[in-house]
Design a protein around this motif. Sequence first.
Motif, PDB file in Angstrom:
ATOM      1  N   GLY A  75       2.782  -0.332  -7.097  1.00  0.00           N
ATOM      2  CA  GLY A  75       2.493   0.676  -6.214  1.00  0.00           C
ATOM      3  C   GLY A  75       1.063   0.553  -5.654  1.00  0.00           C
ATOM      4  N   TYR A  76       0.452  -0.437  -5.784  1.00  0.00           N
ATOM      5  CA  TYR A  76      -0.838  -0.662  -4.928  1.00  0.00           C
ATOM      6  C   TYR A  76      -0.992  -1.767  -4.035  1.00  0.00           C
ATOM      7  N   THR A 132       1.153  -4.882  -1.980  1.00  0.00           N
ATOM      8  CA  THR A 132       2.426  -5.576  -1.915  1.00  0.00           C
ATOM      9  C   THR A 132       2.408  -7.115  -2.078  1.00  0.00           C
ATOM     10  N   ASP A 168      12.383  -3.040 -12.708  1.00  0.00           N
ATOM     11  CA  ASP A 168      11.390  -3.229 -11.468  1.00  0.00           C
ATOM     12  C   ASP A 168      10.807  -4.695 -11.843  1.00  0.00           C
TER      13      ASP A 168
END
Length: 334
Positions: A66-67, A69, A111
């Motif tokens: 989530g920080y 890509t 994930d």
Amino acid sequence: MTGLYTDEVLDTLRVGAAGLLGTWGLSPDARVTLLNISENATFLAREAGADPTSDDTIVLRVYRPGYHTRQEIESELDWITDLRAHHVVDTPEPLAVAGGGHIATFALNGDHRAVAAFAFMSGAEPSPDTDLTGNFHTLGAISARLHAHARAWTRPQGFRRKTWTWDTTVGPTPHWGDWRAAMGLEPAGAAVLARACRVLRARLEAHGTGPDRFGLIHADLRLANLLVEGDRLGVIDFDDCGFGWFGYDFAAAVSFLEHEPYIPDLQDAWVAGYRTVAPLRAEEEAMLPTFVMLRRVLLTAWLASHAETPTAQELGAPYTDGTVDLAERFLGTS
């Protein structure tokens, strides 16, 4: 970030990273140990009996979700690769994976966690208990070379890194969280910080984002990301590199030291070192304390949003109190 780096999760990340060792030529029996937790979890991987400086020792960075890509991570590593190719800075080599690029992944809870590997760089972090002016003179010259490269470099197609502006540091869309959530922040202190932020915003808007003062920067040249060995000052961890004010690189260098009485001496040394490589106008020098205050508020927000990290647990609410004190002094000189 709650639950992101529990002991159980860290062990899972260690095992996942260890499963990728063959990607970089290490055996499955190599020992993998935790080095650091910050934005990411960083591990040292070493073959049994290997010399620490040999190719059998590498550093694995497991990126937090989530920080960044994948494109942003590859862009960071592309910049490092070009900096090394042109001998701009001593920094560890990002190690390529078969098939191109630098990123491997392992599955975790449905994930995929991105992992990059770097050659090991020896050296020690400069101690804040020693005279740092010599290191800061060198760091000023390094910063100037980084900035000159950033201005001249033709970035690869698709290059993407975050932008560090007012909005994304302490404004309405911060990358690292809202400073109002700072640990132990009382209403009176919040009012002081709000006034300081209004001054910061006005100064930054007046300073502007022209190409002479705003571009690709390291953005985290703090002591923990410097490695000294003999006359060499190495730089690691470009994870926060992005587009920001060039003067912000000085502010990042004094992270967690902002209250120390010797900061003006470090600033003078950094500026003098910078000017051995490139010009630095008086108005840009005059902005450095503003960037220090900006960075301090930003770090105060970071500690709140990364409460599980050792840094946040060590500094806690007293760091917030110190930020309020510095903001009062900042306002007193504004």
